[in-house]
Design an enzyme around this catalytic site. Structure first.
Site, PDB file in Angstrom:
ATOM      1  N   ARG A  77       0.830  -1.212   0.000  1.00  0.00           N
ATOM      2  CA  ARG A  77       0.000   0.000   0.000  1.00  0.00           C
ATOM      3  C   ARG A  77       0.868   1.267   0.000  1.00  0.00           C
ATOM      4  O   ARG A  77       0.530   2.266  -0.640  1.00  0.00           O
ATOM      5  CB  ARG A  77      -0.921  -0.008   1.228  1.00  0.00           C
ATOM      6  CG  ARG A  77      -1.932   1.135   1.224  1.00  0.00           C
ATOM      7  CD  ARG A  77      -2.819   1.116   2.441  1.00  0.00           C
ATOM      8  NE  ARG A  77      -3.824   2.165   2.368  1.00  0.00           N
ATOM      9  CZ  ARG A  77      -4.245   2.870   3.412  1.00  0.00           C
ATOM     10  NH1 ARG A  77      -3.757   2.628   4.606  1.00  0.00           N
ATOM     11  NH2 ARG A  77      -5.165   3.803   3.259  1.00  0.00           N
ATOM     12  N   HIS A  81       0.498   4.418  -2.644  1.00  0.00           N
ATOM     13  CA  HIS A  81       0.202   5.784  -2.227  1.00  0.00           C
ATOM     14  C   HIS A  81       1.338   6.742  -2.570  1.00  0.00           C
ATOM     15  O   HIS A  81       1.094   7.932  -2.808  1.00  0.00           O
ATOM     16  CB  HIS A  81      -0.111   5.821  -0.732  1.00  0.00           C
ATOM     17  CG  HIS A  81      -1.499   5.378  -0.409  1.00  0.00           C
ATOM     18  ND1 HIS A  81      -2.478   6.232   0.053  1.00  0.00           N
ATOM     19  CD2 HIS A  81      -2.089   4.161  -0.510  1.00  0.00           C
ATOM     20  CE1 HIS A  81      -3.615   5.562   0.225  1.00  0.00           C
ATOM     21  NE2 HIS A  81      -3.395   4.305  -0.104  1.00  0.00           N
ATOM     22  N   ASN A 108      -4.172   9.353   2.978  1.00  0.00           N
ATOM     23  CA  ASN A 108      -3.075   8.489   3.414  1.00  0.00           C
ATOM     24  C   ASN A 108      -3.263   7.982   4.841  1.00  0.00           C
ATOM     25  O   ASN A 108      -2.323   7.436   5.435  1.00  0.00           O
ATOM     26  CB  ASN A 108      -1.737   9.235   3.302  1.00  0.00           C
ATOM     27  CG  ASN A 108      -1.257   9.350   1.867  1.00  0.00           C
ATOM     28  OD1 ASN A 108      -1.510   8.467   1.057  1.00  0.00           O
ATOM     29  ND2 ASN A 108      -0.583  10.441   1.550  1.00  0.00           N
ATOM     30  N   HIS A 206      -5.898  -6.084  -2.873  1.00  0.00           N
ATOM     31  CA  HIS A 206      -6.586  -6.300  -1.606  1.00  0.00           C
ATOM     32  C   HIS A 206      -6.715  -7.777  -1.249  1.00  0.00           C
ATOM     33  O   HIS A 206      -7.426  -8.132  -0.317  1.00  0.00           O
ATOM     34  CB  HIS A 206      -7.961  -5.622  -1.626  1.00  0.00           C
ATOM     35  CG  HIS A 206      -7.875  -4.135  -1.635  1.00  0.00           C
ATOM     36  ND1 HIS A 206      -8.901  -3.318  -2.080  1.00  0.00           N
ATOM     37  CD2 HIS A 206      -6.865  -3.304  -1.273  1.00  0.00           C
ATOM     38  CE1 HIS A 206      -8.523  -2.053  -1.973  1.00  0.00           C
ATOM     39  NE2 HIS A 206      -7.299  -2.019  -1.490  1.00  0.00           N
TER      40      HIS A 206
END
Length: 336
Positions: A77, A81, A108, A206
């Site tokens: 992740r 980001h 975030n 995910h």
């Protein structure tokens, strides 16, 4: 035509010609520099300057995931980001005392893994000072985290340099769990990513990790009809009305620590935990993409991991700073 007029016209044409030539030279040099910079982003960039760079990052990541399997999703992740704001330049790592940096933007919230990146950077600075960028460490750590979760091993292009700014305001348009399908498509396309990349990098990623009840409860309170009725009760029991919004639950209910295609089955069966995953299956084109990974001919898993690896390499090239741009930070949470 008078002599003065002829001279004036001649001077004008000469000036116009020189401007044209100068413009051409500027564009030529800029294009040449761009080509040179592109050539610097490559597989095995540190093979001569720091041969053990990738193995050091791999070791640190393996230790972190062994200590806490949830770190695999956290590092994946973090890379996502970072790349979605100002490109893959490690800007998300910067932390000033005023807490007004990119990492503190609302989009975030919950992003972590900074300690793992810092640990890898510290070891690399000891062995190869001033050589390996923090941006490359983030990209390599994401790959190694996927591998640690039994996902695909893929080559990572390296040679990124670190960004020197990290403005909170520039992280205002990150993909959000509440985004509509059209908004998600638009945000990915702005980064040069396709609808298939959206399926792979959002829902597909995910397959590992958790989310907080904070992001799930609005769906439950609104009684989202796309949620499988039995699964709705499961989610409601974990995220009750008035309960602790910080409780974390798996995104992939069946195998939260294993990188596999189970997440797509869950989405198909109305068991997507967050809205941004579930809405993908309401789009006909993306529904077909998801279904293509669930065919029963035995090849679906291989197709998913192969496509995911390609999407990761593609995402890892967004807005990279190379050549004379950026810097190699001495520590990852502050510019030089």
């Amino acid at each position: 035509m008078r002599r003065g007029e002829r001279e004036s016209k001649s001077n004008y044409l000469f000036s116009l010609k020189m401007i044209t030539i100068a413009t051409f030279l500027v564009l030529f040099i800029a294009n040449d520099q761009l080509s040179l910079s592109k050539a610097q982003l490559q597989f095995g960039f540190y093979s001569k300057t720091c041969p053990s760079a990738e193995s050091i990052v791999r070791k640190v990541v393996q230790q972190a995931v062994t200590r806490d399997p949830g770190n695999a999703a956290v590092l994946l992740r973090l890379h996502f980001h970072d790349c979605f704001v100002e490109g893959c330049d490690g800007s998300i790592l910067i932390k000033h005392a005023v807490n007004d940096d990119e990492r503190f933007a609302a989009g975030n919230a919950g992003v972590g893994g900074f300690d793992v990146i810092d640990a890898a950077k510290s070891e690399l600075e000891r062995l190869c000072p001033g050589v390996v960028s923090c941006a490359d460490i983030v990209a390599l750590a994401a790959r190694d985290a996927v591998v640690a979760a039994k996902g695909p091993l893929y080559n990572v292009l390296t040679g990124r340099r670190d960004g020197q700014t990290a403005e909170k305001s520039k992280a205002a348009n990150l993909p959000d769990v509440e985004d509509s399908i059209n908004t998600l498509k638009s945000k990915f396309r702005e980064k040069g990513l396709s609808d298939l990349d959206l399926v792979l990098l959002s829902a597909g990623a995910h397959t590992i990790g958790t989310t907080a009840c904070f992001f799930v409860r609005p769906r439950l309170d609104a009684k989202d009809p796309t949620i499988n009725p039995v699964f709705f009760q499961v989610l409601r029991s974990k995220c009750p009305q008035g309960g602790d919004v910080n409780v974390r639950i798996p995104l992939d209910w069946e195998s939260q620590f294993v990188f596999d295609d189970q997440i797509f089955r869950s989405i198909r069966d109305g068991k997507g935990v967050i809205l941004s995953d579930s809405v993908l299956y309401q789009d006909n084109n993306m529904k077909q993409m998801i279904d293509s990974y669930l065919v029963t001919n035995g090849s679906s898993k291989a197709s998913f991991v192969t496509d995911f690896a390609k999407a990761m390499v593609k995402m890892g090239s967004i807005g990279v700073k190379i050549g004379i741009k950026g810097e190699i930070r001495r520590i990852c949470n502050a510019t030089n």
